[in-house]
Every structure is written in C-alpha cells, then in structure tokens.
Design a protein around this motif. Structure first.
Motif, PDB file in Angstrom:
ATOM      1  N   MET A   1       1.551   4.027   1.710  1.00  0.00           N
ATOM      2  CA  MET A   1       1.470   3.621   0.311  1.00  0.00           C
ATOM      3  C   MET A   1       0.867   4.746  -0.513  1.00  0.00           C
ATOM      4  O   MET A   1      -0.012   5.454  -0.049  1.00  0.00           O
ATOM      5  CB  MET A   1       0.595   2.383   0.148  1.00  0.00           C
ATOM      6  CG  MET A   1       1.183   1.104   0.669  1.00  0.00           C
ATOM      7  SD  MET A   1       0.142  -0.309   0.230  1.00  0.00           S
ATOM      8  CE  MET A   1       1.351  -1.300  -0.560  1.00  0.00           C
ATOM      9  N   THR A   2       1.340   4.845  -1.731  1.00  0.00           N
ATOM     10  CA  THR A   2       0.806   5.867  -2.630  1.00  0.00           C
ATOM     11  C   THR A   2      -0.429   5.329  -3.331  1.00  0.00           C
ATOM     12  O   THR A   2      -0.714   4.125  -3.287  1.00  0.00           O
ATOM     13  CB  THR A   2       1.856   6.245  -3.688  1.00  0.00           C
ATOM     14  OG1 THR A   2       2.102   5.100  -4.515  1.00  0.00           O
ATOM     15  CG2 THR A   2       3.139   6.732  -3.044  1.00  0.00           C
ATOM     16  N   GLY A   3      -1.144   6.219  -3.995  1.00  0.00           N
ATOM     17  CA  GLY A   3      -2.345   5.822  -4.733  1.00  0.00           C
ATOM     18  C   GLY A   3      -2.073   4.747  -5.770  1.00  0.00           C
ATOM     19  O   GLY A   3      -2.776   3.728  -5.817  1.00  0.00           O
ATOM     20  N   PRO A   4      -1.037   4.932  -6.624  1.00  0.00           N
ATOM     21  CA  PRO A   4      -0.742   3.885  -7.619  1.00  0.00           C
ATOM     22  C   PRO A   4      -0.372   2.546  -6.989  1.00  0.00           C
ATOM     23  O   PRO A   4      -0.742   1.489  -7.490  1.00  0.00           O
ATOM     24  CB  PRO A   4       0.434   4.471  -8.407  1.00  0.00           C
ATOM     25  CG  PRO A   4       0.291   5.945  -8.257  1.00  0.00           C
ATOM     26  CD  PRO A   4      -0.262   6.144  -6.871  1.00  0.00           C
ATOM     27  N   GLU A   5       0.355   2.576  -5.874  1.00  0.00           N
ATOM     28  CA  GLU A   5       0.716   1.328  -5.205  1.00  0.00           C
ATOM     29  C   GLU A   5      -0.520   0.622  -4.655  1.00  0.00           C
ATOM     30  O   GLU A   5      -0.635  -0.599  -4.729  1.00  0.00           O
ATOM     31  CB  GLU A   5       1.704   1.600  -4.066  1.00  0.00           C
ATOM     32  CG  GLU A   5       3.071   2.026  -4.542  1.00  0.00           C
ATOM     33  CD  GLU A   5       3.988   2.467  -3.424  1.00  0.00           C
ATOM     34  OE1 GLU A   5       5.205   2.323  -3.593  1.00  0.00           O
ATOM     35  OE2 GLU A   5       3.484   2.959  -2.390  1.00  0.00           O
ATOM     36  N   LEU A   6      -1.453   1.403  -4.129  1.00  0.00           N
ATOM     37  CA  LEU A   6      -2.707   0.817  -3.641  1.00  0.00           C
ATOM     38  C   LEU A   6      -3.516   0.220  -4.783  1.00  0.00           C
ATOM     39  O   LEU A   6      -4.137  -0.829  -4.624  1.00  0.00           O
ATOM     40  CB  LEU A   6      -3.531   1.871  -2.898  1.00  0.00           C
ATOM     41  CG  LEU A   6      -3.010   2.257  -1.522  1.00  0.00           C
ATOM     42  CD1 LEU A   6      -3.802   3.425  -0.953  1.00  0.00           C
ATOM     43  CD2 LEU A   6      -3.067   1.078  -0.575  1.00  0.00           C
ATOM     44  N   ASP A   7      -3.499   0.870  -5.943  1.00  0.00           N
ATOM     45  CA  ASP A   7      -4.207   0.346  -7.116  1.00  0.00           C
ATOM     46  C   ASP A   7      -3.619  -0.999  -7.546  1.00  0.00           C
ATOM     47  O   ASP A   7      -4.351  -1.934  -7.863  1.00  0.00           O
ATOM     48  CB  ASP A   7      -4.147   1.328  -8.282  1.00  0.00           C
ATOM     49  CG  ASP A   7      -4.994   2.562  -8.059  1.00  0.00           C
ATOM     50  OD1 ASP A   7      -5.895   2.514  -7.186  1.00  0.00           O
ATOM     51  OD2 ASP A   7      -4.764   3.564  -8.751  1.00  0.00           O
TER      52      ASP A   7
END
Length: 90
Positions: A1-7
């Motif tokens: 998962m990317t940072g924005p997806e984790l956010d």
C-alpha cells in the motif's frame, strides 16, 4: 500500500471507532434527521435495519447506521435520476 492509501485506511478505521455502527433511537434521530416515528416505521417496513434493543428493559430501539446511509443514498440517487429524466424529456 502507498502512503496515501494507508492514510485513507487509517481515516476510515478512526471513523468506525469514533462513530459506532449501532445507534440508540435518540442518536439515530440526530444522525438521520428523521423523527422517532419515521425511524421505527422504516425499520418495521425493513427499509432500514432497526429493532427493539434486547438489552433494554424500557423497549428502546437500536438502528444500524450503515442501513440509514444506504436508505438515504438510494432516495437521493432515485430523486436525481427522476429529475434528470424529466429534464431530458423537455
């Protein structure tokens, strides 16, 4: 998962924790802007999920927040589609 997806995932989890899925009648009235009688009627017709709270000795009701959201969205999109079809026929 990317940072924005984790956010996004973290935000959704926080919303679930902060806002429980099941609400008592008073909270459901505030949340939905429907009256007490309307919510009970919708639950009895099975338009939304709600029933007398089995843990209540006073006969209080509890309601599923997600079913209220789904009901409102279905009415919003239904009204929107009807308005669009009327405009197209002009």
């Amino acid at each position: 998962m990317t940072g924005p997806e984790l956010d996004i995932l973290a935000t959704k989890i926080a919303e679930r924790i902060a806002s429980p899925r099941w609400m008592k009648l008073t909270a459901a009235v505030k949340y939905s802007s429907y009256s007490r009688a309307q919510l009970i009627e919708l639950a009895e017709r099975r338009d939304i999920v709600g029933y007398p709270d089995p843990d209540s000795k006073r006969g209080d009701w509890i309601f599923d927040k997600e079913s209220i959201d789904e009901y409102r969205l279905s009415h919003f999109f239904g009204a929107r589609q009807k308005a669009l079809s009327i405009l197209k026929s002009l």
